[in-house]
Design a protein around this motif. Structure first.
Motif, short mmCIF file in Angstrom:
data_model
loop_
_atom_site.label_atom_id
_atom_site.label_comp_id
_atom_site.label_asym_id
_atom_site.label_seq_id
_atom_site.Cartn_x
_atom_site.Cartn_y
_atom_site.Cartn_z
N GLU A 5 0.54 9.28 -11.94
CA GLU A 5 -0.81 8.75 -12.41
C GLU A 5 -0.86 7.94 -13.67
OE1 GLU A 5 -4.84 9.06 -12.41
OE2 GLU A 5 -3.17 10.01 -10.92
N ASN A 6 0.38 7.37 -13.99
CA ASN A 6 0.25 6.31 -15.21
C ASN A 6 1.48 5.28 -14.43
OD1 ASN A 6 -0.90 7.73 -17.58
ND2 ASN A 6 0.64 9.26 -16.93
N PRO A 7 0.58 4.51 -13.60
CA PRO A 7 1.53 3.51 -12.91
C PRO A 7 1.47 2.05 -13.64
CG PRO A 7 -0.35 3.71 -11.70
CD PRO A 7 -0.46 4.58 -13.23
N SER A 8 1.07 1.92 -14.90
CA SER A 8 0.76 0.55 -15.01
C SER A 8 1.74 -0.54 -15.05
CB SER A 8 0.06 0.73 -16.54
OG SER A 8 1.01 1.41 -17.54
N ALA A 9 2.93 0.11 -15.68
CA ALA A 9 4.15 -0.87 -15.69
C ALA A 9 4.57 -1.33 -14.12
CB ALA A 9 5.25 -0.38 -16.42
N ARG A 10 4.76 -0.39 -13.47
CA ARG A 10 5.14 -0.34 -12.12
C ARG A 10 4.26 -1.13 -11.20
NH1 ARG A 10 6.92 5.14 -10.00
NH2 ARG A 10 5.64 5.97 -11.46
N LEU A 11 2.91 -1.02 -11.49
CA LEU A 11 2.08 -1.87 -10.74
C LEU A 11 1.91 -3.17 -11.13
CD1 LEU A 11 -1.39 0.36 -11.38
CD2 LEU A 11 -0.39 -0.12 -9.09
N SER A 12 2.19 -3.61 -12.54
CA SER A 12 2.13 -4.92 -12.97
C SER A 12 3.50 -5.60 -12.23
CB SER A 12 2.08 -4.97 -14.40
OG SER A 12 1.21 -4.45 -14.98
N ILE A 22 0.99 -1.36 0.07
CA ILE A 22 0.01 0.09 0.04
C ILE A 22 0.93 1.26 0.19
CG2 ILE A 22 -1.81 1.38 1.29
CD1 ILE A 22 -3.02 -0.89 0.19
N GLU A 23 1.89 1.10 0.80
CA GLU A 23 2.87 2.39 0.94
C GLU A 23 3.57 2.74 -0.51
OE1 GLU A 23 6.57 4.28 3.56
OE2 GLU A 23 5.39 2.16 4.13
N SER A 24 3.94 1.58 -1.03
CA SER A 24 4.51 1.88 -2.33
C SER A 24 3.62 2.24 -3.37
CB SER A 24 5.34 0.54 -2.88
OG SER A 24 4.43 -0.57 -3.11
N LEU A 25 2.53 1.60 -3.44
CA LEU A 25 1.29 1.92 -4.57
C LEU A 25 0.89 3.76 -4.14
CD1 LEU A 25 -0.94 -1.12 -4.42
CD2 LEU A 25 0.56 -0.33 -6.18
N ASN A 26 1.00 4.15 -3.14
CA ASN A 26 0.77 5.46 -2.81
C ASN A 26 1.49 6.38 -3.08
OD1 ASN A 26 -0.67 7.39 -1.35
ND2 ASN A 26 0.37 7.21 0.47
N ASN A 27 2.81 5.84 -3.36
CA ASN A 27 3.68 6.90 -4.32
C ASN A 27 3.83 6.96 -5.80
OD1 ASN A 27 4.64 7.66 -1.52
ND2 ASN A 27 6.02 5.81 -1.48
N GLN A 78 -11.85 -2.27 2.91
CA GLN A 78 -12.34 -2.27 4.22
C GLN A 78 -12.01 -1.01 4.77
OE1 GLN A 78 -14.15 -4.34 6.03
NE2 GLN A 78 -14.45 -5.63 4.34
N ASN A 79 -10.79 -0.28 4.12
CA ASN A 79 -10.30 0.96 4.47
C ASN A 79 -10.52 2.05 3.59
OD1 ASN A 79 -8.75 0.13 7.39
ND2 ASN A 79 -8.20 -1.34 5.84
N LEU A 80 -11.64 2.16 3.02
CA LEU A 80 -12.11 2.99 1.76
C LEU A 80 -11.84 4.42 2.31
CD1 LEU A 80 -12.73 1.90 -1.05
CD2 LEU A 80 -15.15 2.43 -0.63
N SER A 81 -10.77 5.12 1.91
CA SER A 81 -10.56 6.41 2.30
C SER A 81 -10.14 7.07 1.07
CB SER A 81 -9.57 6.57 3.44
OG SER A 81 -8.26 6.04 3.04
N GLY A 82 -9.89 8.33 1.12
CA GLY A 82 -9.36 9.11 -0.20
C GLY A 82 -8.19 8.37 -0.94
N ILE A 83 -7.04 8.17 -0.13
CA ILE A 83 -5.93 7.48 -0.72
C ILE A 83 -6.17 6.19 -1.22
CG2 ILE A 83 -4.67 6.63 1.16
CD1 ILE A 83 -3.13 8.07 -2.07
N ASN A 84 -6.90 5.13 -0.37
CA ASN A 84 -7.17 4.01 -0.91
C ASN A 84 -8.00 3.67 -2.11
OD1 ASN A 84 -5.46 3.14 1.09
ND2 ASN A 84 -7.18 2.46 2.59
N ILE A 85 -8.96 4.91 -2.12
CA ILE A 85 -9.75 4.85 -3.38
C ILE A 85 -8.97 5.22 -4.59
CG2 ILE A 85 -11.95 6.00 -4.50
CD1 ILE A 85 -12.99 6.07 -1.84
N LYS A 86 -8.15 6.08 -4.63
CA LYS A 86 -7.24 6.29 -5.74
C LYS A 86 -6.54 5.05 -6.20
CE LYS A 86 -3.49 9.56 -7.16
NZ LYS A 86 -2.48 10.56 -6.83
N ILE A 87 -6.01 4.47 -5.11
CA ILE A 87 -5.17 3.28 -5.45
C ILE A 87 -6.01 2.35 -6.10
CG2 ILE A 87 -3.89 1.43 -4.48
CD1 ILE A 87 -2.74 3.12 -2.53
#
Length: 263
Positions: A17-24, A9-14, A41-50
């Motif tokens: 807006e075009n994270p496709s390669a790094r996400l994969s 989660i911490e790494s995804l947070n960083n 379960q922890n649906l907040s602003g940053i988690n919704i963005k992720i």
């Protein structure tokens, strides 16, 4: 909670807006259930963005995990109720909307927030707000149009229709037609002219996939007296009407339109 998920989660947070390669590269198949469960379960602003980024950039792997999570619909709607609608939550809603689930969850409070959010929203936000409202309008059209600021919805709907393609155009044209049939005074005459232009151009270009919707839209337009009296593009309408062989439904509509514009 699994520390691996925390680190993920911490790494995804960083991510940008075009994270496709790094996400994969960062997520393995076995991560999905735990990751999705935690985000929801922890649906907040940053988690919704992720969650939105995951759905947008690797949807084939993520969508199944999201759809089988039974708590997401209520949590997403509750978030929209308690916070100003944001792009990430609206984009997720437009991507996974299922009328059988969300029809009961979307109440007048949510509808009002969605409609009022159109004014001043950016292009992407507007696009997804309209998509969501089009989905909802199948069962709650009168509620949407009774909201004082609903003219914004109508204006953006016509704007989006004029630029839509494929299934989106089909759905939006059907929504516009339903509004014209049920609430003939809702749209301004200039809006109806734009709808007529769209339909005539579509018929001229022989867009077969929305042929039925085009004919139904023309019928709705002809039933609006103030618009009909303008005789707007009647000669062109007469020329572009075509009926596929064996389509008795469209033939019946065509005969009615011919009869109306020939008198």
């Amino acid at each position: 909670m699994d520390l691996h998920i925390v680190d993920l989660i911490e790494s995804l947070n960083n991510f940008d807006e075009n994270p496709s390669a790094r996400l994969s590269n960062s997520i393995i198949i076995s991560d999905y259930p735990g990751l999705i469960s935690y985000l929801i379960q922890n649906l907040s602003g940053i988690n919704i963005k992720i969650l939105r980024q995951l759905l947008e950039y690797i949807p084939e792997q993520i969508l199944e995990e999201i759809l089988i999570n039974e708590t997401l619909p209520s949590k997403l709607i509750e978030h929209i109720k308690t916070q100003p609608p944001d792009y990430d939550s609206i984009k997720i809603l437009s991507d996974i909307y299922d009328e059988s689930i969300y029809e009961q969850l979307v109440d007048s409070e949510v509808l009002s927030k969605l409609v009022y959010s159109i004014q001043g929203a950016g292009p992407k936000m507007c696009e997804n707000l309209v998509k969501v409202l089009v989905f909802i309008s199948k069962h709650k059209m009168q509620e949407i149009l009774s909201i004082p600021n609903s003219r914004n919805f109508g204006e953006i709907l016509i704007y989006r229709l004029n630029r839509a393609q494929g299934i989106e155009k089909k759905l939006m044209l059907k929504t516009v037609t339903d509004i014209i049939f049920s609430f003939p005074d809702y749209f301004y005459i200039n809006d109806l002219k734009v709808v007529c232009d769209i339909v005539v151009d579509s018929l001229s270009n022989q867009e077969e996939e929305i042929l039925t919707e085009n004919y139904e839209a023309l019928t709705a337009l002809m039933d609006v007296k103030d618009f009909f009296d303008l005789k707007y593009r009647f000669s062109e309408i007469y020329e572009v009407l075509q009926v596929p062989e064996g389509n008795s439904y469209i033939l019946k509509i065509q005969d009615r339109i011919y009869s109306m514009i020939s008198n």
